[in-house]
Design a protein around this motif. Structure first.
Motif, short mmCIF file in Angstrom:
data_model
loop_
_atom_site.label_atom_id
_atom_site.label_comp_id
_atom_site.label_asym_id
_atom_site.label_seq_id
_atom_site.Cartn_x
_atom_site.Cartn_y
_atom_site.Cartn_z
N HIS A 87 0.86 -1.19 0.00
CA HIS A 87 0.00 0.00 0.00
C HIS A 87 0.89 1.24 0.00
CE1 HIS A 87 -3.52 2.49 0.90
NE2 HIS A 87 -4.24 1.43 0.64
N VAL A 88 0.26 2.42 -0.11
CA VAL A 88 1.02 3.66 -0.06
C VAL A 88 1.56 3.89 1.35
CG1 VAL A 88 -0.31 4.71 -1.93
CG2 VAL A 88 -0.98 5.13 0.43
N THR A 89 2.56 4.72 1.43
CA THR A 89 3.11 5.09 2.73
C THR A 89 2.07 5.83 3.57
OG1 THR A 89 3.95 7.17 1.84
CG2 THR A 89 5.48 5.28 1.86
N SER A 90 2.23 5.76 4.87
CA SER A 90 1.30 6.48 5.75
C SER A 90 1.43 7.99 5.54
CB SER A 90 1.55 6.12 7.21
OG SER A 90 2.87 6.46 7.59
N GLN A 91 2.60 8.45 5.16
CA GLN A 91 2.80 9.88 4.95
C GLN A 91 1.96 10.38 3.77
OE1 GLN A 91 5.19 7.61 5.48
NE2 GLN A 91 6.65 8.39 6.98
N LEU A 92 1.97 9.65 2.66
CA LEU A 92 1.14 10.06 1.53
C LEU A 92 -0.33 9.91 1.87
CD1 LEU A 92 1.03 11.19 -1.34
CD2 LEU A 92 0.95 8.83 -2.17
N GLN A 93 -0.67 8.83 2.57
CA GLN A 93 -2.07 8.64 2.96
C GLN A 93 -2.54 9.77 3.88
OE1 GLN A 93 -4.22 6.16 1.72
NE2 GLN A 93 -5.68 7.62 2.61
N SER A 94 -1.66 10.25 4.74
CA SER A 94 -2.03 11.37 5.62
C SER A 94 -2.35 12.61 4.80
CB SER A 94 -0.88 11.69 6.60
OG SER A 94 -0.77 10.67 7.55
N PHE A 95 -1.59 12.84 3.74
CA PHE A 95 -1.91 13.97 2.85
C PHE A 95 -3.27 13.74 2.18
CE2 PHE A 95 -1.98 15.55 -1.54
CZ PHE A 95 -2.14 16.90 -1.25
N ILE A 96 -3.48 12.56 1.65
CA ILE A 96 -4.75 12.25 0.99
C ILE A 96 -5.91 12.47 1.95
CG2 ILE A 96 -6.11 10.34 0.03
CD1 ILE A 96 -3.43 9.31 -1.20
N ASP A 97 -5.69 12.15 3.23
CA ASP A 97 -6.75 12.30 4.23
C ASP A 97 -7.11 13.75 4.50
OD1 ASP A 97 -6.95 9.55 4.44
OD2 ASP A 97 -5.78 9.41 6.29
N THR A 98 -6.28 14.69 4.07
CA THR A 98 -6.61 16.12 4.25
C THR A 98 -7.49 16.66 3.13
OG1 THR A 98 -4.71 17.02 3.00
CG2 THR A 98 -4.35 16.50 5.34
N LEU A 99 -7.76 15.84 2.12
CA LEU A 99 -8.43 16.32 0.93
C LEU A 99 -9.96 16.27 0.99
CD1 LEU A 99 -6.05 14.69 -1.71
CD2 LEU A 99 -6.04 17.07 -0.89
N GLY A 100 -10.52 15.82 2.10
CA GLY A 100 -11.97 15.68 2.22
C GLY A 100 -12.75 16.93 1.87
#
Length: 196
Positions: A87-100
């Motif tokens: 899966h993607v790194t948690s760091q990239l996922q954390s960025f994606i999670d800000t896009l809501g």
């Protein structure tokens, strides 16, 4: 002029090298490019406990950290991440999670998206990592532009979902740079046609 945002996370530098190649090629083709890194979210003692990790973070500290505005601004987005357990790194996922909030107002839809990744081993989860990003792009309402086998060079790197690199000490090789150049050229071509 197509506006391209490249967002990546790199622990040791491979994804950074890949993102930098994409940006360089896009700029040569006349695109306006924002190269952005995902914020480091690992605890500082963990990062500092690994010399190569700490050195890469220090070397790239001047690259701007990605924000939702960087995606709202763009006509096309390429995201990249090393693999983490397929899966993607948690760091990239954390960025994606800000896009809501941007997603809710439709600010991520109707843009061209593509992805790249790297792993330490040949079967280290590259395809599942790329597919995870593609799934995210589908939720955005994005126009997903994989490289497929649209050029014979794709039979060398063998990945129709994006660009995947097996990490070695030699950096990017000709197969890698050809695949990256093809991906960004395809993204810009499709984005340009959609924008005209």
């Amino acid at each position: 002029m197509t506006k391209l945002t490249i967002v990546y996370y790199s622990t040791y530098g491979t994804a950074h090298a890949m993102a930098s190649r994409l940006a360089e090629t896009a700029e040569k083709q006349g695109a306006e490019v924002r190269l952005r890194r995902a914020r480091e979210t690992a605890p500082d003692d963990v990062v500092q406990g690994q010399e190569a990790w700490a050195a890469h973070l220090e070397a790239t500290k001047d690259i701007e950290v990605a924000t939702p505005d960087d995606l709202e601004w763009a006509d096309a987005v390429i995201m990249g991440s090393g693999t983490r357990y397929g899966h993607v790194t948690s760091q990239l996922q954390s960025f994606i999670d800000t896009l809501g909030p941007l997603w809710q107002k439709g600010g991520l839809a109707d843009k061209v998206y593509a992805a790249f990744t790297s792993s330490s081993t040949k079967h280290g989860g590259q395809e599942t990592t790329l597919l995870a990003m593609i799934t995210t792009f589908a939720h955005f309402g994005g126009i997903i532009v994989p490289p497929g086998y649209t050029d014979a060079l794709k039979f060398d790197d063998g990945n129709p979902y994006g660009v995947g690199k097996v990490v070695d000490d030699g950096g990017l090789n000709e197969t890698d740079t050809n695949a990256l150049d093809h991906l960004v050229t395809r993204v810009l071509s499709i984005a340009g046609r959609l924008g005209s």
